[in-house]
Scaffold this motif. Sequence first.
Motif, PDB file in Angstrom:
ATOM      1  N   ARG A   6      40.265  26.666  69.659  1.00 12.27           N
ATOM      2  CA  ARG A   6      40.588  28.061  69.935  1.00 12.27           C
ATOM      3  C   ARG A   6      42.095  28.268  70.009  1.00 12.27           C
ATOM      4  N   ALA A   7      42.814  27.325  70.602  1.00 14.69           N
ATOM      5  CA  ALA A   7      44.273  27.445  70.694  1.00 14.69           C
ATOM      6  C   ALA A   7      44.903  27.450  69.315  1.00 14.69           C
ATOM      7  N   GLU A   8      44.379  26.631  68.414  1.00 11.48           N
ATOM      8  CA  GLU A   8      44.913  26.577  67.053  1.00 11.48           C
ATOM      9  C   GLU A   8      44.616  27.877  66.299  1.00 11.48           C
ATOM     10  N   VAL A   9      43.405  28.402  66.500  1.00 12.56           N
ATOM     11  CA  VAL A   9      43.053  29.669  65.862  1.00 12.56           C
ATOM     12  C   VAL A   9      43.916  30.801  66.404  1.00 12.56           C
ATOM     13  N   ASP A  10      44.143  30.814  67.728  1.00 11.57           N
ATOM     14  CA  ASP A  10      45.000  31.840  68.335  1.00 11.57           C
ATOM     15  C   ASP A  10      46.400  31.800  67.728  1.00 11.57           C
ATOM     16  N   LYS A  11      46.915  30.610  67.490  1.00  8.95           N
ATOM     17  CA  LYS A  11      48.259  30.465  66.937  1.00  8.95           C
ATOM     18  C   LYS A  11      48.305  30.990  65.503  1.00  8.95           C
ATOM     19  N   VAL A  12      47.259  30.682  64.722  1.00  8.41           N
ATOM     20  CA  VAL A  12      47.212  31.134  63.339  1.00  8.41           C
ATOM     21  C   VAL A  12      47.076  32.648  63.259  1.00  8.41           C
ATOM     22  N   GLU A  13      46.294  33.222  64.201  1.00 10.30           N
ATOM     23  CA  GLU A  13      45.970  34.644  64.127  1.00 10.30           C
ATOM     24  C   GLU A  13      46.813  35.516  65.054  1.00 10.30           C
ATOM     25  N   ASN A  14      47.877  34.970  65.628  1.00  9.11           N
ATOM     26  CA  ASN A  14      48.624  35.753  66.621  1.00  9.11           C
ATOM     27  C   ASN A  14      49.282  36.996  66.044  1.00  9.11           C
ATOM     28  N   LYS A  15      49.430  37.062  64.722  1.00  8.36           N
ATOM     29  CA  LYS A  15      49.980  38.264  64.099  1.00  8.36           C
ATOM     30  C   LYS A  15      48.890  39.147  63.495  1.00  8.36           C
ATOM     31  N   ASP A  16      47.645  38.674  63.570  1.00  7.18           N
ATOM     32  CA  ASP A  16      46.528  39.438  63.001  1.00  7.18           C
ATOM     33  C   ASP A  16      45.869  40.342  64.034  1.00  7.18           C
ATOM     34  N   PHE A  17      45.823  39.891  65.293  1.00  8.01           N
ATOM     35  CA  PHE A  17      45.093  40.590  66.341  1.00  8.01           C
ATOM     36  C   PHE A  17      45.959  40.754  67.578  1.00  8.01           C
ATOM     37  N   ALA A  18      45.690  41.816  68.338  1.00  7.54           N
ATOM     38  CA  ALA A  18      46.291  41.957  69.660  1.00  7.54           C
ATOM     39  C   ALA A  18      45.446  41.134  70.629  1.00  7.54           C
ATOM     40  N   LEU A  19      46.057  40.137  71.252  1.00  8.43           N
ATOM     41  CA  LEU A  19      45.329  39.288  72.182  1.00  8.43           C
ATOM     42  C   LEU A  19      45.194  39.983  73.530  1.00  8.43           C
ATOM     43  N   GLY A  20      44.126  39.685  74.240  1.00  7.66           N
ATOM     44  CA  GLY A  20      43.907  40.288  75.548  1.00  7.66           C
ATOM     45  C   GLY A  20      42.431  40.363  75.859  1.00  7.66           C
ATOM     46  N   VAL A  21      42.110  40.959  76.978  1.00  5.93           N
ATOM     47  CA  VAL A  21      40.720  41.073  77.400  1.00  5.93           C
ATOM     48  C   VAL A  21      40.059  42.176  76.583  1.00  5.93           C
ATOM     49  N   GLY A  22      39.090  41.808  75.783  1.00  3.35           N
ATOM     50  CA  GLY A  22      38.403  42.784  74.948  1.00  3.35           C
ATOM     51  C   GLY A  22      36.930  42.842  75.274  1.00  3.35           C
ATOM     52  N   PRO A  23      36.136  43.524  74.446  1.00  7.30           N
ATOM     53  CA  PRO A  23      34.700  43.622  74.677  1.00  7.30           C
ATOM     54  C   PRO A  23      34.055  42.242  74.708  1.00  7.30           C
ATOM     55  N   LYS A  24      33.096  42.037  75.588  1.00  7.63           N
ATOM     56  CA  LYS A  24      32.439  40.739  75.679  1.00  7.63           C
ATOM     57  C   LYS A  24      31.535  40.489  74.477  1.00  7.63           C
ATOM     58  N   ARG A  25      30.924  41.551  73.978  1.00  3.53           N
ATOM     59  CA  ARG A  25      30.028  41.399  72.839  1.00  3.53           C
ATOM     60  C   ARG A  25      30.660  42.035  71.606  1.00  3.53           C
ATOM     61  N   PRO A  26      30.764  41.290  70.502  1.00  4.16           N
ATOM     62  CA  PRO A  26      31.351  41.867  69.282  1.00  4.16           C
ATOM     63  C   PRO A  26      30.512  43.033  68.765  1.00  4.16           C
ATOM     64  N   ARG A  27      31.165  44.002  68.181  1.00  5.44           N
ATOM     65  CA  ARG A  27      30.484  45.163  67.623  1.00  5.44           C
ATOM     66  C   ARG A  27      30.176  44.919  66.155  1.00  5.44           C
ATOM     67  N   ASP A  28      29.031  45.414  65.705  1.00  7.27           N
ATOM     68  CA  ASP A  28      28.668  45.290  64.293  1.00  7.27           C
ATOM     69  C   ASP A  28      29.669  46.022  63.421  1.00  7.27           C
ATOM     70  N   ALA A  29      30.038  45.382  62.329  1.00  2.55           N
ATOM     71  CA  ALA A  29      30.972  45.978  61.380  1.00  2.55           C
ATOM     72  C   ALA A  29      30.657  45.435  59.994  1.00  2.55           C
ATOM     73  N   ALA A  30      31.188  46.109  58.993  1.00  5.76           N
ATOM     74  CA  ALA A  30      30.988  45.658  57.614  1.00  5.76           C
ATOM     75  C   ALA A  30      32.228  45.960  56.802  1.00  5.76           C
ATOM     76  N   THR A  31      32.456  45.158  55.806  1.00  3.37           N
ATOM     77  CA  THR A  31      33.579  45.363  54.895  1.00  3.37           C
ATOM     78  C   THR A  31      33.087  45.136  53.482  1.00  3.37           C
ATOM     79  N   LEU A  32      33.698  45.829  52.525  1.00  5.64           N
ATOM     80  CA  LEU A  32      33.249  45.715  51.147  1.00  5.64           C
ATOM     81  C   LEU A  32      34.342  45.101  50.283  1.00  5.64           C
ATOM     82  N   ILE A  33      33.992  44.019  49.617  1.00  8.64           N
ATOM     83  CA  ILE A  33      34.884  43.374  48.660  1.00  8.64           C
ATOM     84  C   ILE A  33      34.505  43.905  47.284  1.00  8.64           C
ATOM     85  N   LEU A  34      35.312  44.826  46.782  1.00 10.29           N
ATOM     86  CA  LEU A  34      35.028  45.434  45.488  1.00 10.29           C
ATOM     87  C   LEU A  34      35.754  44.644  44.399  1.00 10.29           C
TER      88      LEU A  34
END
Length: 244
Positions: A6-34
């Motif tokens: 997890r520490a390694e992933v946090d380091k890789v993604e520190n510019k991708d996501f705002a770190l902090g206390v978020g929702p405990k359960r992930p929300r359903d989402a979808a993305t389309l690769i066209l």
Amino acid sequence: MEGMTRAEVDKVENKDFALGVGPKRPRDAATLILLDRVGGEFRVLMGRRHMRHAFMPGKFVFPGGRTDPADSRIPVVTGLHPDVECKLVGKRTSTARARAIALSAVRETYEEAGLLIGRKGAFATSKADWQGFADHGVRPSLEALRFVARAITPPGRVRRFDTRFLAAFKDDVAVELADGGPTNELEEIVWLPLAQAKNADVPAITRTVLDDLESQLKEDPLLSPGGSAPFYYMRHNRFCRDVL
């Protein structure tokens, strides 16, 4: 990313996501690769997210977003291919929810990129987010979608999503709006060759999914329904990869 702590992933993604206390359960989402095949190579549609976003600010991403309640009540001219639906359905995902998740990818692609996937024909709806399909005479369709990956945002982010990555081809677009979609979530919408997309300013998980997709396309350029799809998630402090 497979096997990273997890520490390694946090380091890789520190510019991708705002770190902090978020929702405990992930929300359903979808993305389309066209995808668009030009000559012997594939191009992929991507857009840059605004810097003001807490989730992946300034990154190039595929159109996509959270599944809304209204998505489950939208009529379609054709549903998911049975083999694709089977991959999307799970212990916590009913057939109806799988359909809603797929529809959210279609809706977001219209809202963010101005591309309407479906068939030409009369369509009516009371849902504001889907009014564009009625205005442009497109009946939403899911038969062209292919399930290619799933990823759950690791804990410790302000936003967490359980994202299904779906793919379709440019030929599946019924209407392309010249001025793009009605929202301004994405800017600099471009078609990038796969190799160039992987080297763009993309989130780490997006690059990982593109690597997987490139391998899939070499074996199956048409992305036959029901093909294997990687599933990325964090468990016991390790980033895991299963195959669905």
